[in-house]
Write a protein that holds these residues in place. Structure first.
Motif, PDB file in Angstrom:
ATOM      1  N   THR A  43       1.098  -1.418  -0.193  1.00 47.04           N
ATOM      2  CA  THR A  43      -0.150   0.096   0.119  1.00 47.04           C
ATOM      3  C   THR A  43       0.662   1.075  -0.095  1.00 47.04           C
ATOM      4  O   THR A  43       2.082   1.000   0.605  1.00 47.04           O
ATOM      5  N   THR A  67       1.118   3.877   2.507  1.00 49.45           N
ATOM      6  CA  THR A  67       1.649   3.908   3.469  1.00 49.45           C
ATOM      7  C   THR A  67       3.156   3.098   3.273  1.00 49.45           C
ATOM      8  O   THR A  67       3.457   3.227   4.674  1.00 49.45           O
ATOM      9  N   THR A  81       6.364   4.356   4.728  1.00 43.75           N
ATOM     10  CA  THR A  81       7.295   3.543   5.703  1.00 43.75           C
ATOM     11  C   THR A  81       8.434   2.988   5.402  1.00 43.75           C
ATOM     12  O   THR A  81       9.663   3.921   6.130  1.00 43.75           O
ATOM     13  N   TYR A 141       4.445   6.509  10.307  1.00 49.61           N
ATOM     14  CA  TYR A 141       3.978   5.319   9.766  1.00 49.61           C
ATOM     15  C   TYR A 141       2.454   5.402  10.038  1.00 49.61           C
ATOM     16  O   TYR A 141       1.253   5.689   9.357  1.00 49.61           O
ATOM     17  N   ILE A 142       2.177   5.881  11.270  1.00 47.51           N
ATOM     18  CA  ILE A 142       0.693   6.290  11.698  1.00 47.51           C
ATOM     19  C   ILE A 142       0.947   7.209  11.065  1.00 47.51           C
ATOM     20  O   ILE A 142      -0.665   8.900  10.812  1.00 47.51           O
ATOM     21  N   THR A 163       1.197   9.056   8.395  1.00 46.98           N
ATOM     22  CA  THR A 163       1.025   8.503   6.727  1.00 46.98           C
ATOM     23  C   THR A 163      -0.871   8.244   6.591  1.00 46.98           C
ATOM     24  O   THR A 163      -1.201   8.528   6.128  1.00 46.98           O
ATOM     25  N   LYS A 164      -0.618   6.686   7.879  1.00 51.70           N
ATOM     26  CA  LYS A 164      -2.145   6.209   7.483  1.00 51.70           C
ATOM     27  C   LYS A 164      -2.979   6.782   7.622  1.00 51.70           C
ATOM     28  O   LYS A 164      -4.077   7.318   7.135  1.00 51.70           O
ATOM     29  N   THR A 165      -2.368   8.442   8.681  1.00 53.38           N
ATOM     30  CA  THR A 165      -3.890  10.112   8.674  1.00 53.38           C
ATOM     31  C   THR A 165      -4.038  10.508   7.754  1.00 53.38           C
ATOM     32  O   THR A 165      -4.848  10.854   7.354  1.00 53.38           O
ATOM     33  N   LYS A 224      -6.025   8.444   4.821  1.00 55.89           N
ATOM     34  CA  LYS A 224      -7.225   7.703   5.306  1.00 55.89           C
ATOM     35  C   LYS A 224      -8.636   9.160   3.833  1.00 55.89           C
ATOM     36  O   LYS A 224      -9.289   7.617   3.655  1.00 55.89           O
ATOM     37  N   GLU A 258      -8.925   6.517   0.888  1.00 56.94           N
ATOM     38  CA  GLU A 258      -9.673   4.681   1.708  1.00 56.94           C
ATOM     39  C   GLU A 258     -11.177   5.440   1.154  1.00 56.94           C
ATOM     40  O   GLU A 258     -11.842   5.013   0.917  1.00 56.94           O
TER      41      GLU A 258
END
Ligand code: ADP
Length: 455
Positions: free
Chosen positions: A5, A7, A11, A171-172, A174-176, A179, A182
């Protein structure tokens, strides 16, 4: 890399960069601190020997060294020797060999067998009234090395902790940040599955790239919805418009045939016109039904239905067609099977599947109808021993006007490619689950799962 992915990719990349950056920084610091500590130790050594040299003087028959000789300055041991190498005062480290030859004004390095390392520095002085004497300074380099290895140890413990902290945080973060992407994906998926075209992302207006992307998507969804609505409206309008002329054609064809004034040849021609007009009329009726279903213009009126009785009636209606095709229908629905559903919907779904099972069957083949109840779900299955559907065509059979193979058209008299499309919409609308399993030249089974609710 394609399997990861975004993210995970971001990362992974910056973890790699962070790792290289931290390693380089560590190597850089180690190299320079090593050098500067070494230079510092050598300068201290030189400076102290020089200071002692400055203070030594000869007075009234004795040598005066100043106070410094009795204490060890930092890590530097100082000692004074006469011209023959005899120790006059001061000290050298316990392990430093006394017989080490003097070196004049040059920093020397001595490594002992046990690995201990020393720097030493000697100055030959000429003291007025006394003559020549040597001043020696010795410092252990092992202490400096120990300090360095302590720093390395601290770094080795601290850096991985910092590294883990940065990677997790990154990581957190990038994921946020990703979001909303998604959410865009999910919405697009829902729309492409044809679930609801009125869904919007609604991320508001802003300068953020993702917000701008979502606004563009919303605009696109809006246009898509309008295009679909226009298309449905068009189908509905055209079907309505065609209904009257077709009825006129049918009516007049019937009149001509009833009059009995036509020649045999003309009668055949009119019969053909009537037959084709009938097909067109059926097609239009199906198209209207489909647009009504797709636009949710049908009302579900659930009632208690005796499936055993209903199936008897529907099978009876198909018997002529089945006999024509030499297909046997086996009804395995248990007596007094009851369910709650909209009767009109159930009849349309059942008849469509039953007609297909006969139409796409083989001579001497059979159709078996079953009703199985498990917990709160009843499954109506219509299985045939017909020609089957190729695996690659299975997902497409639900599309409007889709026919597996145009040559199959002759099998069913009124083939339009609309039946299954309508069946699927009706099932979805009623909250039923429809599935198909098929093997080419062996047969197919269509299963509808109906929740067994009570009124
Ligand atoms: P049609 O009016 O052509 O029957 P449908 O939407 O009912 O349209 O079916 C779409 C296509 O799926 C058909 O043209 C046929 O090729 C295939 N099909 C449907 N049911 C069966 C079946 N029981 N066995 C084999 N093929 C089937």
């Amino acid at each position: 890399m394609k399997k990861f992915t975004i993210t995970a990719k971001v990362t992974l990349w910056y973890t790699l960069f962070m790792f290289i950056a931290m390693l380089s920084l560590f190597a850089f610091i180690k190299y320079f601190s090593n050098n500067s500590l070494k230079v510092q130790a050598q300068n201290d050594l030189k400076e102290l020997v020089f200071e002692i040299g400055e203070e030594i003087h000869y007075e009234n028959g004795t040598l005066n060294y100043g106070n410094d000789m009795r204490k060890i300055e930092g890590d530097v041991y100082l000692s004074v020797y006469d011209a023959y190498g005899n120790l006059l005062t001061g000290a050298v480290p316990r392990t430093f060999p006394m017989e080490t030859p003097f070196s004049n004004y040059e920093i020397m390095e001595k490594e002992l067998v046990n690995g201990e390392r020393y720097f030493y520095y000697d100055e030959l002085l000429n003291i007025e009234g006394y003559g020549n004497l040597w001043v020696r300074g010795v410092t252990s380099y092992s202490n400096t090395e120990k300090t360095l290895s302590n720093i390395t140890m601290i770094a080795l413990v601290f850096l991985p902790v910092l590294f883990i902290f940065i990677v997790t945080g990154g990581y957190i973060f990038t994921k946020t940040a990703l979001k909303p992407v998604e959410s865009i994906r999910k919405t697009a998926e829902q729309i492409s599955a044809g679930e609801d075209l009125s869904i919007r992302l609604g991320m508001g207006e802003g300068k953020d790239e993702i917000q701008r992307l979502s606004a563009t998507f919303d605009l696109m969804f809006e246009r898509l919805q309008k295009a679909f609505e226009r298309e449905k409206q068009f189908t509905s309008d055209i079907s309505h418009e065609l209904r009257t002329p077709i009825s006129v054609v049918l009516l007049n064809a019937e009149k001509l045939l009833d009059d009995g004034k036509l020649s045999k040849e003309n009668m055949d021609q009119v019969e053909k016109i009537q037959e084709q007009a009938k097909k067109m009329s059926d097609l239009i009726a199906q198209m209207l039904m489909l647009t009504r279903t797709e636009t949710g213009q049908i009302l579900l009126e659930k009632e208690e239905i005796n499936l055993s009785d209903l199936s008897e009636i529907l099978i009876e209606e198909c018997q002529t067609f089945a006999k024509e095709k030499q297909v046997t229908i086996k009804n395995e629905i248990p007596k007094e099977s009851i369910l709650f559903a909209d009767q009109g919907t159930l009849i349309r779904v059942f008849s469509n599947l039953l007609n297909n099972a006969i139409a796409y069957n083989v001579e001497g083949g059979s159709v078996t109808i079953r009703w199985e109840v498990e917990e709160n779900t009843g499954t109506l299955s219509i299985e045939d021993t017909g020609i089957g559907i190729p695996e690659e065509d299975l997902p497409k059979i639900w599309n409007r006007f889709y026919r597996v193979d145009p040559s199959r058209k002759e099998r069913s008299g009124t083939s339009s490619g609309l039946g299954l499309s309508m069946v699927q919409w009706l099932c979805k609308f009623s909250g039923w689950e429809i599935q198909v399993e098929s093997h080419l030249h062996k047969g197919s089974v269509f299963k509808i799962e109906i929740p067994l609710e009570t009124l």
